[in-house]
Design an enzyme around this catalytic site. Sequence first.
Site, mmCIF file in Angstrom:
data_model
loop_
_atom_site.group_PDB
_atom_site.id
_atom_site.type_symbol
_atom_site.label_atom_id
_atom_site.label_comp_id
_atom_site.label_asym_id
_atom_site.label_seq_id
_atom_site.Cartn_x
_atom_site.Cartn_y
_atom_site.Cartn_z
ATOM 1 C CB VAL A 102 -0.919 0.028 1.241
ATOM 2 C CG1 VAL A 102 -1.773 1.291 1.242
ATOM 3 C CG2 VAL A 102 -1.798 -1.213 1.289
ATOM 4 C CB CYS A 103 1.038 4.168 0.591
ATOM 5 S SG CYS A 103 1.403 5.933 0.662
ATOM 6 C CB THR A 104 5.851 4.969 -0.076
ATOM 7 O OG1 THR A 104 5.619 4.989 1.336
ATOM 8 C CG2 THR A 104 5.438 6.303 -0.678
ATOM 9 C CB THR A 122 3.545 4.053 -5.277
ATOM 10 O OG1 THR A 122 4.114 4.296 -3.989
ATOM 11 C CG2 THR A 122 3.949 5.155 -6.232
ATOM 12 N N GLY A 152 -2.658 2.350 -4.160
ATOM 13 C CA GLY A 152 -2.230 3.743 -4.184
ATOM 14 C C GLY A 152 -2.044 4.270 -2.772
#
Length: 228
Positions: A102-104, A122, A152
Amino acid sequence: MSASLQIGLLVFPRVTQLDFTGPLQVFSSVPGATVHLIWKTLDPVPSDSVLMLTPTITFADCPQLDVICIPGGFGTDALLNDEETLDFVRRQASSAKFVTSVCTGSLVLGAAGLLKGYNAATHWSAMEMLALFGATPTKTRVCVDRNRVTGGGVTAGIDFALTLVSLLVDRTTAEAIQLRLEYNPAPPFNAGSPDTAPAEVLALMKERVAPFQARRLDAAKRAAERLV
């Protein structure tokens, strides 16, 4: 099938708590699944907010996972060149059904050499860094490419987790969890994406994140060089 599922989420200093608590809530609703919060030790871990997190299992004691998930946050910068963590992620990924983030957190997968040749999502502020690891940046809430499932930024973690449950179990189970959580978002503003945020808001956020982006880009470049 869900009775035998082993799902693990990495927790680490300065993790963005919503990156992992959103998916955690979804995964914890899968009947019979066992969910692990994994770190090097069992000592409490500070998130990027006031919330302290308690790991449930260490790298050394973690069983083989069906799903390994790497959330994001400022703390991922340190993980990009943390060989102990990257080795653990690589070992788990070699036999996991799904390798996810998830995310970075996707940058950590990239630094472990696990995204070369894959599409990946990301946080919008880190999108350009995925290419350093041979991944194709994909501007979407959830990106599914074979057994790599990446979400994202931050709130996309819930969308990611529901999508993954539909792949692991079935759509009905995922939809039942969505209903239980009353996940029916209707945000008060249309500023949740660089594509829709007002220009002045986007400019403000770009200015605020610029120093963090610079530090992360430096860490990502060093991690990419280690892979060569």
